[in-house]
Scaffold this active site. Structure first.
Site, short mmCIF file in Angstrom:
data_model
loop_
_atom_site.label_atom_id
_atom_site.label_comp_id
_atom_site.label_asym_id
_atom_site.label_seq_id
_atom_site.Cartn_x
_atom_site.Cartn_y
_atom_site.Cartn_z
N ARG A 58 49.26 59.42 3.40
CA ARG A 58 47.79 59.39 3.30
C ARG A 58 47.18 60.58 4.05
NH1 ARG A 58 45.27 53.85 4.92
NH2 ARG A 58 43.38 54.96 4.28
N ASP A 91 39.35 58.75 7.09
CA ASP A 91 39.40 60.20 6.84
C ASP A 91 38.37 60.88 7.75
OD1 ASP A 91 37.60 59.35 3.91
OD2 ASP A 91 36.74 60.52 5.53
N HIS A 106 37.49 51.50 11.80
CA HIS A 106 38.88 51.16 11.49
C HIS A 106 39.87 52.22 11.92
CE1 HIS A 106 37.24 48.28 8.18
NE2 HIS A 106 37.05 47.81 9.41
N THR A 173 30.94 50.73 -0.29
CA THR A 173 31.87 49.74 0.27
C THR A 173 31.71 48.42 -0.47
OG1 THR A 173 32.44 48.42 2.23
CG2 THR A 173 30.19 49.26 2.13
N1 APR Z 1 30.53 56.32 -5.12
C1 APR Z 1 30.10 55.22 -4.44
N2 APR Z 1 30.78 54.05 -4.40
C2 APR Z 1 31.95 54.01 -5.09
C3 APR Z 1 32.46 55.12 -5.81
C4 APR Z 1 31.69 56.31 -5.81
N3 APR Z 1 32.09 57.42 -6.47
N4 APR Z 1 33.64 54.74 -6.37
C5 APR Z 1 33.85 53.45 -6.00
N5 APR Z 1 32.83 53.01 -5.24
C6 APR Z 1 32.65 51.70 -4.62
C7 APR Z 1 33.34 50.55 -5.31
O1 APR Z 1 32.50 50.01 -6.32
C8 APR Z 1 33.52 49.56 -4.15
O2 APR Z 1 32.39 48.74 -3.99
O3 APR Z 1 33.22 51.77 -3.33
C9 APR Z 1 33.65 50.47 -2.94
C10 APR Z 1 35.08 50.58 -2.43
O4 APR Z 1 35.46 49.31 -1.95
P1 APR Z 1 36.89 49.16 -1.26
O5 APR Z 1 37.92 49.84 -2.09
O6 APR Z 1 37.05 47.71 -0.92
O7 APR Z 1 36.79 50.02 0.10
P2 APR Z 1 36.07 49.58 1.44
O8 APR Z 1 34.90 48.71 1.16
O9 APR Z 1 35.84 50.82 2.22
O10 APR Z 1 37.22 48.71 2.18
C11 APR Z 1 36.92 48.24 3.48
O11 APR Z 1 39.16 47.38 3.71
O12 APR Z 1 41.26 47.93 3.09
C12 APR Z 1 40.43 47.82 4.17
O13 APR Z 1 40.41 48.98 6.20
C13 APR Z 1 40.28 49.16 4.82
O14 APR Z 1 38.27 50.28 5.53
C14 APR Z 1 38.85 49.55 4.46
C15 APR Z 1 38.17 48.20 4.30
#
Ligand code: APR
Length: 232
Positions: A58, A91, A106, A173
């Protein structure tokens, strides 16, 4: 005049357009891995080499990624507001873009940590932590990442920031992971709140948030123009 405090909670979605995969979208990172094997203390106890390799990969991928327009727009907003970023991302794209106040909930991919003294955290210049890389107290270095099941040391300062916010925004998120997702409850009731995400399922009501169903690079610009016009 004192600048209003803009607090922004970001997740993997804000880095998606920079080429860093999210976790729970289709094809997301967790689809390829068993979370408990590579992102938990149990996984670390069971197979340190597997965990080190997961994060080395990563780190190598993230090192070649650049901030996108969403990260840059948040830097631009520092001209008008006292901007505080609370990110779930590990990141360093907010820092690379030039954001001056970034709180990582995190952990940080480009730092390593002692396994016997968590207060010992080290900047990394390369992208690898290898078996046998030890801290000043002689213990194996681990990724400076908060794993599932571990405490989130920065959640208190993050909650205080959200309580003080004059404007609050959530960008990219799924709000699937606590305690980060719970930060939304700390906002004052009568302040402007934004939710930027292209996939806003109707199940997630969040009625009190101004929803911008766009990807981060577009949605952050829309929000930026609006809050500069209305609140700067
Ligand atoms: N722009 C904005 N949002 C986006 C985009 C984009 N181009 N592409 C995807 N998304 C949205 C998705 O719709 C989703 O709601 O970003 C979100 C990503 O969600 P996750 O993959 O669950 O990531 P995150 O919410 O950061 O996860 C939280 O979970 O796995 C653990 O520790 C890890 O920090 C992470 C935490």
């Amino acid at each position: 005049m004192k600048k209003k405090k803009l607090v922004v909670l970001t997740g993997a979605g804000i880095s998606a357009e920079s080429g860093i995969s999210t976790f729970r979208d289709s094809g997301g990172l967790w689809e390829g891995y068993d979370v408990m094997e590579v992102a938990s203390p149990e996984g670390w106890r069971k197979n340190q080499a597997l965990v080190l390799d997961f994060y080395n990969q990563r780190r190598k991928q993230a090192a070649s990624c650049e901030p996108n327009d969403a990260h840059k727009e948040l830097v631009h907003l520092e001209e008008f507001f006292d901007v505080h970023i609370i990110t779930q991302n590990v990141d360093n794209l907010h820092e690379k873009a030039g954001s001056s106040k970034v709180l990582h909930l995190h952990g940080e991919l480009f730092k390593s940590q002692s396994t016997i003294d968590p207060s010992l955290v080290y900047e990394m210049d390369g992208w690898e932590i290898k078996t046998g890389d030890i801290c000043e107290k002689g213990s194996q270095l681990r990724p400076f990442i908060v794993w599932f099941g571990e405490m989130v040391p920065m959640i208190e300062p993050a909650a205080e920031l959200v309580e003080e916010a004059d404007i609050f925004a959530v960008i990219g998120t799924s709000l699937a992971v606590y305690p980060a997702a719970g930060l939304i409850e700390y906002t004052k009731t009568n302040i402007p709140k934004y939710l930027i995400d292209p996939n806003l399922p109707s199940t997630r009501s969040y009625l009190h948030l101004r929803k911008i169903p766009e990807k981060a690079s577009i949605g952050t610009k829309i929000m930026s123009e609006e809050i500069i016009r209305l609140y700067a």
